[in-house]
Scaffold this motif. Structure first.
Motif, short mmCIF file in Angstrom:
data_model
loop_
_atom_site.label_atom_id
_atom_site.label_comp_id
_atom_site.label_asym_id
_atom_site.label_seq_id
_atom_site.Cartn_x
_atom_site.Cartn_y
_atom_site.Cartn_z
N GLN A 69 0.97 -1.16 -0.08
CA GLN A 69 -0.16 0.05 0.02
C GLN A 69 0.91 1.40 -0.15
OE1 GLN A 69 -2.09 -0.89 3.63
NE2 GLN A 69 -3.82 -1.56 2.71
N ALA A 70 2.20 1.14 -0.07
CA ALA A 70 2.85 2.19 0.30
C ALA A 70 3.81 2.53 -0.92
CB ALA A 70 4.01 1.94 1.34
N THR A 71 3.88 3.77 -1.45
CA THR A 71 4.86 4.36 -2.44
C THR A 71 6.13 5.10 -1.48
OG1 THR A 71 3.33 4.58 -3.81
CG2 THR A 71 5.18 5.72 -4.15
N VAL A 72 7.21 4.65 -1.55
CA VAL A 72 8.15 5.07 -0.76
C VAL A 72 9.39 6.04 -1.76
CG1 VAL A 72 8.21 3.01 0.72
CG2 VAL A 72 9.51 2.79 -1.00
N PHE A 73 10.11 6.77 -0.92
CA PHE A 73 11.11 7.45 -1.69
C PHE A 73 12.19 8.12 -0.51
CE2 PHE A 73 7.13 9.60 -0.30
CZ PHE A 73 7.77 10.80 0.37
N VAL A 74 13.23 8.55 -1.06
CA VAL A 74 14.11 9.36 -0.08
C VAL A 74 13.83 10.54 0.09
CG1 VAL A 74 16.50 9.95 0.47
CG2 VAL A 74 15.96 7.58 -0.61
N ASP A 75 13.56 11.36 -1.00
CA ASP A 75 12.87 12.54 -0.84
C ASP A 75 12.17 12.86 -2.20
OD1 ASP A 75 14.81 12.62 -3.01
OD2 ASP A 75 15.82 14.71 -2.62
N ASN A 76 11.36 13.98 -2.01
CA ASN A 76 10.54 14.20 -3.27
C ASN A 76 10.63 15.85 -3.44
OD1 ASN A 76 8.61 15.66 -1.31
ND2 ASN A 76 7.10 14.13 -1.66
N HIS A 77 9.89 16.61 -4.22
CA HIS A 77 10.13 17.88 -4.70
C HIS A 77 9.93 18.83 -3.41
CE1 HIS A 77 5.86 17.05 -5.67
NE2 HIS A 77 5.96 18.33 -5.48
N ASP A 78 8.92 18.30 -2.65
CA ASP A 78 8.30 19.09 -1.43
C ASP A 78 9.51 18.91 -0.44
OD1 ASP A 78 6.06 20.23 -2.03
OD2 ASP A 78 4.94 18.38 -1.97
N THR A 79 9.82 17.64 0.07
CA THR A 79 10.84 17.61 1.11
C THR A 79 12.13 18.06 0.84
OG1 THR A 79 11.59 15.37 0.41
CG2 THR A 79 9.46 15.75 1.97
N GLN A 80 12.55 18.27 -0.40
CA GLN A 80 13.86 18.87 -0.85
C GLN A 80 13.83 20.23 -0.23
OE1 GLN A 80 14.16 18.62 -5.05
NE2 GLN A 80 15.72 17.07 -4.84
N ARG A 81 12.61 20.96 -0.31
CA ARG A 81 12.67 22.60 -0.17
C ARG A 81 12.20 22.71 1.23
NH1 ARG A 81 12.39 20.95 -4.90
NH2 ARG A 81 13.18 22.46 -6.85
#
Length: 490
Positions: free
Chosen positions: A307-319
């Motif tokens: 159920q989870a889409t995972v990431f290290v960072d995205n465009h929001d968390t980068q900023r």
């Protein structure tokens, strides 16, 4: 951020201007007819186990198409998340910030990245290369109060907030015309305005039909699915009603930041949810060098792996909430490689443009149109091409279906684990590491995909031997990765 989904800085909104809207919701001419919503009702399904998508943030359509053919497809990426393709505000006075794209003007496919023809050709080219396209879909709102007098939208449409001729009128927007103030109240979060953006009344039939028509138009062009922007700000039953009418069986993943008021589990009836807890745990742990704590990492307790889409960072968390980004160099690659090697969730790899000012838009011409993305150009970061990242994309595909085996750690900053008989990886945030590891790999000579690839039967990186008992003797430098899988046994 813990309590709200940040799409752009408030200061940018206050300085921006309001545009007027187009009479066209779809297509490129007055003869276009909005697509009819489908009565098909089927749950969205995730990509094949082992699949990896790249988030090509703000890449123009021609550049995405070229990258699908030249790199993404040949290197095993299964999909691409592209930025919103619909007409958006144009904020020249703000220097064309990245967040202008998240203020829709109409549903015409005409943005700073290209027009409908460019978009359609990109989708067809990527599909031909075996790469699916996932659109970042803005369904919660239209433009904001801060866009007053900014001029026409990216397709030339005129409009005002709460008035989008031929698309929406005043009654199509929520009665609450104030910003969200109580982030502990789910009703306010979902029915008041996010940063002064005109909040759509998504429970109304007319609004739902318009949004469904937009998404089905994209599906008709070959789009495989959608990332639902600001899903937390839309009632889950409304999203479920909209998605249930989509043609086919699109993959849907929704931006939901978990807090005390709203859980991502509320949205799993519609599709996957973005697991921000996983991102925080993985990024923070790798940043601090305490890799041993990653044993058993599984993100938020509200979501299962499927159920989870995972990431290290995205465009929001980068900023807005940076933990690890491309600016951190090798530790960032270690974190991304770990995400790809570990079986939890559906992983998304970031691909950025370089920035110093968090509000900055992508490299662009003087009129705001995005410049071609080129990984030889230092303005485009291209994290997805880094060898420790690209190599582990293939590792994940080969290891699909195998759980974690043969875990080893030094109690601190060095870990290793296998994926049964299919792969074995080592991650080092400490001093240079030399030791033997017990693996479940079959005997043979292997190419380390974190340092190179197999070309014409030869490894362009380091090679390692696995003996008859599955033992590996290896040296792994500080802040680096080792990745072996049976697909690169020489």
């Amino acid at each position: 951020m813990k309590h709200r989904t940040i799409l752009w800085p408030v200061s940018g909104l206050l300085a921006a201007t309001v545009l007027a809207a187009t009479p066209l919701a779809y297509g490129t001419s007055s003869t276009d007819t909005p697509p009819t919503a489908s009565s098909v009702s089927s749950p969205s399904t995730a990509p094949t186990e082992g699949a990896v998508m790249a988030h090509m943030f703000q890449w123009p359509w021609d550049s995405v198409a070229r990258e699908c053919t030249d790199f993404l497809g040949p290197n095993g990426y299964d999909g691409v998340q592209v930025s919103p393709p619909q007409e958006h505000v144009v904020l020249q006075g703000e220097g064309f910030p990245w967040w202008q794209d998240y203020q829709p003007v109409s549903y015409q496919l005409d943005s700073r990245r290209g027009d409908r023809s460019d978009f359609s050709e990109m989708v067809a080219t990527c599909n031909e290369a075996g790469v699916d396209i996932y659109v970042d879909a803005v369904l919660n709102h239209m433009t904001g109060s801060g866009s007053v007098e900014s001029g026409p939208g990216s397709a030339g449409s005129e409009f005002e907030k709460y008035s989008y001729p031929g698309i929406y009128e005043n009654s199509d927007f929520s009665e609450c015309r104030a910003d969200i103030s109580n982030w502990d109240d789910p009703d306010e979060i979902r029915n008041c305005e996010l940063l002064s953006l005109a909040d759509l009344r998504t429970g109304e039939e007319g609004v739902r039909s318009t949004l469904t028509g937009y998404l089905n138009d994209l599906i008709d062009l070959g789009v495989a699915g959608f990332r639902i922007d600001a899903a937390k700000h839309v009632p889950p039953q409304d999203l479920e009603a909209i998605v249930s009418r989509l043609d086919g069986d699109p993959y849907v993943f929704q931006e939901v930041i978990e807090d005390s008021a709203i859980s991502p589990a509320e949205y799993t009836g519609t599709g996957e949810a973005t697991d921000f807890a996983y991102s925080e745990e993985l990024s923070g742990t790798v940043r601090d060098g305490s890799l041993a704590q990653l044993k058993g990492i599984n993100g938020t307790e509200a979501l299962n792996s499927d159920q989870a889409t995972v990431f290290v960072d995205n465009h929001d968390t980068q900023r807005n909430d940076p933990t690890l980004t491309y600016k951190d160099g090798d530790p960032y690659n270690v974190a991304t490689a770990f995400m790809l090697a570990h079986p939890y969730g559906t992983p998304k790899v970031m691909s950025s443009f370089d920035f110093e000012d968090p509000e900055s838009g992508p490299p662009a011409a003087s009129n705001g149109m995005t410049s071609p993305a080129n990984c030889e150009d230092e303005d485009w970061v291209c994290e997805h091409r880094q060898q420790p990242v690209a190599g582990m994309v293939e590792f994940r595909s080969v290891a699909a279906g195998s759980g974690v085996t043969d875990w080893w750690d030094n109690g601190n900053d060095q870990v290793a684990f296998g994926r049964g008989e299919n792969g074995f990886a080592v991650f080092n945030r400490g001093a240079d590491l030399s030791r033997t590891f017990q693996t479940s790999l079959p005997e043979g000579t292997y190419c380390d995909v974190a340092s190179g690839s197999v070309v014409d039967g030869r490894c362009t990186g380091e090679t390692y031997e696995i003996d008859t008992g599955g033992v590996l003797s290896a040296s792994v430098a500080s802040d680096s990765v080792l990745g072996l899988h049976v697909g690169t046994r020489l």
